[in-house]
Design an enzyme around this catalytic site. Structure first.
Site, PDB file in Angstrom:
ATOM      1  N   HIS A   7       0.830  -1.212   0.000  1.00 33.58           N
ATOM      2  CA  HIS A   7       0.000   0.000   0.000  1.00 33.58           C
ATOM      3  C   HIS A   7       0.858   1.254   0.000  1.00 33.58           C
ATOM      4  O   HIS A   7       2.038   1.220   0.310  1.00 33.58           O
ATOM      5  CB  HIS A   7      -0.973   0.034   1.183  1.00 33.58           C
ATOM      6  CG  HIS A   7      -0.312   0.064   2.539  1.00 33.58           C
ATOM      7  ND1 HIS A   7      -0.045  -1.083   3.261  1.00 33.58           N
ATOM      8  CD2 HIS A   7       0.134   1.076   3.312  1.00 33.58           C
ATOM      9  CE1 HIS A   7       0.529  -0.754   4.404  1.00 33.58           C
ATOM     10  NE2 HIS A   7       0.659   0.545   4.474  1.00 33.58           N
ATOM     11  N   HIS A  79       4.037   7.136   3.772  1.00 28.72           N
ATOM     12  CA  HIS A  79       4.962   6.003   3.611  1.00 28.72           C
ATOM     13  C   HIS A  79       4.467   5.075   2.515  1.00 28.72           C
ATOM     14  O   HIS A  79       3.318   5.154   2.080  1.00 28.72           O
ATOM     15  CB  HIS A  79       5.157   5.233   4.922  1.00 28.72           C
ATOM     16  CG  HIS A  79       3.941   4.528   5.443  1.00 28.72           C
ATOM     17  ND1 HIS A  79       3.072   5.092   6.354  1.00 28.72           N
ATOM     18  CD2 HIS A  79       3.442   3.291   5.192  1.00 28.72           C
ATOM     19  CE1 HIS A  79       2.115   4.227   6.637  1.00 28.72           C
ATOM     20  NE2 HIS A  79       2.296   3.123   5.949  1.00 28.72           N
ATOM     21  N   GLU A 129       7.661   0.965   5.009  1.00 35.59           N
ATOM     22  CA  GLU A 129       7.117  -0.072   5.881  1.00 35.59           C
ATOM     23  C   GLU A 129       7.336  -1.411   5.175  1.00 35.59           C
ATOM     24  O   GLU A 129       7.079  -1.519   3.981  1.00 35.59           O
ATOM     25  CB  GLU A 129       5.611   0.180   6.093  1.00 35.59           C
ATOM     26  CG  GLU A 129       4.907  -0.847   6.951  1.00 35.59           C
ATOM     27  CD  GLU A 129       3.408  -0.524   7.132  1.00 35.59           C
ATOM     28  OE1 GLU A 129       2.851   0.250   6.322  1.00 35.59           O
ATOM     29  OE2 GLU A 129       2.813  -1.075   8.066  1.00 35.59           O
TER      30      GLU A 129
HETATM   31 CO    CO Z   1       1.189   1.350   6.312  1.00 32.60          CO
END
Ligand code: CO
Length: 133
Positions: A7, A79, A129
């Site tokens: 994502h 992020h 991440e």
């Molecule tokens: Co995230």
């Protein structure tokens, strides 16, 4: 190490307005707001055919995204999240090569899987991440 893009997270100041834009104007499949107290955010998931977008807004007084929104008053990309097969192995490789990990241990992320954040200093200013597949 890297697998799929899981994502892209966008920090927003007005979750309702951002959600409406993605649903009503951009015609995306948008979920309900989900509080994640352990991460200090409320999240709306947007399902795209090949990945997800997460709209995140601060939850609680110690939200880790307050700083970001102070620097980016209109919000912005916060992020990106990549999938990895083996998170422990990835962490070992990164630490051996002196990349900074944020926090000590993987946490359980928004999707119920272990995640870790990598400091932007090692990645051209991008907060990364990693999520186990
Ligand atoms: Co995230």
């Amino acid at each position: 190490m890297l697998g799929r893009l899981n994502h892209v997270a966008i920090a927003v100041t007005d979750l309702k307005s951002a959600t409406n834009t993605y649903r009503d104007i951009l015609g995306a499949k948008v979920g309900e707001p989900l509080d994640q107290p352990e991460h200090g955010v409320t999240v709306v998931f947007i399902e795209l055919p090949n990945t997800k977008v997460e709209l995140i807004t601060p939850l609680g007084e110690n939200s880790p995204i307050f700083n970001f929104l102070n620097k980016n008053k209109n919000g912005g990309i916060h992020h990106i999240c990549y999938e990895v097969k083996n998170l422990e192995l990835s962490i070992n490789i990164l630490m051996k090569n002196n990349y900074k990990i944020i926090g000590d241990n993987p946490k359980i992320g928004a999707h119920g899987k272990p995640v870790i954040f990598l400091h932007p200093s090692g990645f051209d200013g991008t907060l990364i991440e990693l999520q186990e597949e």
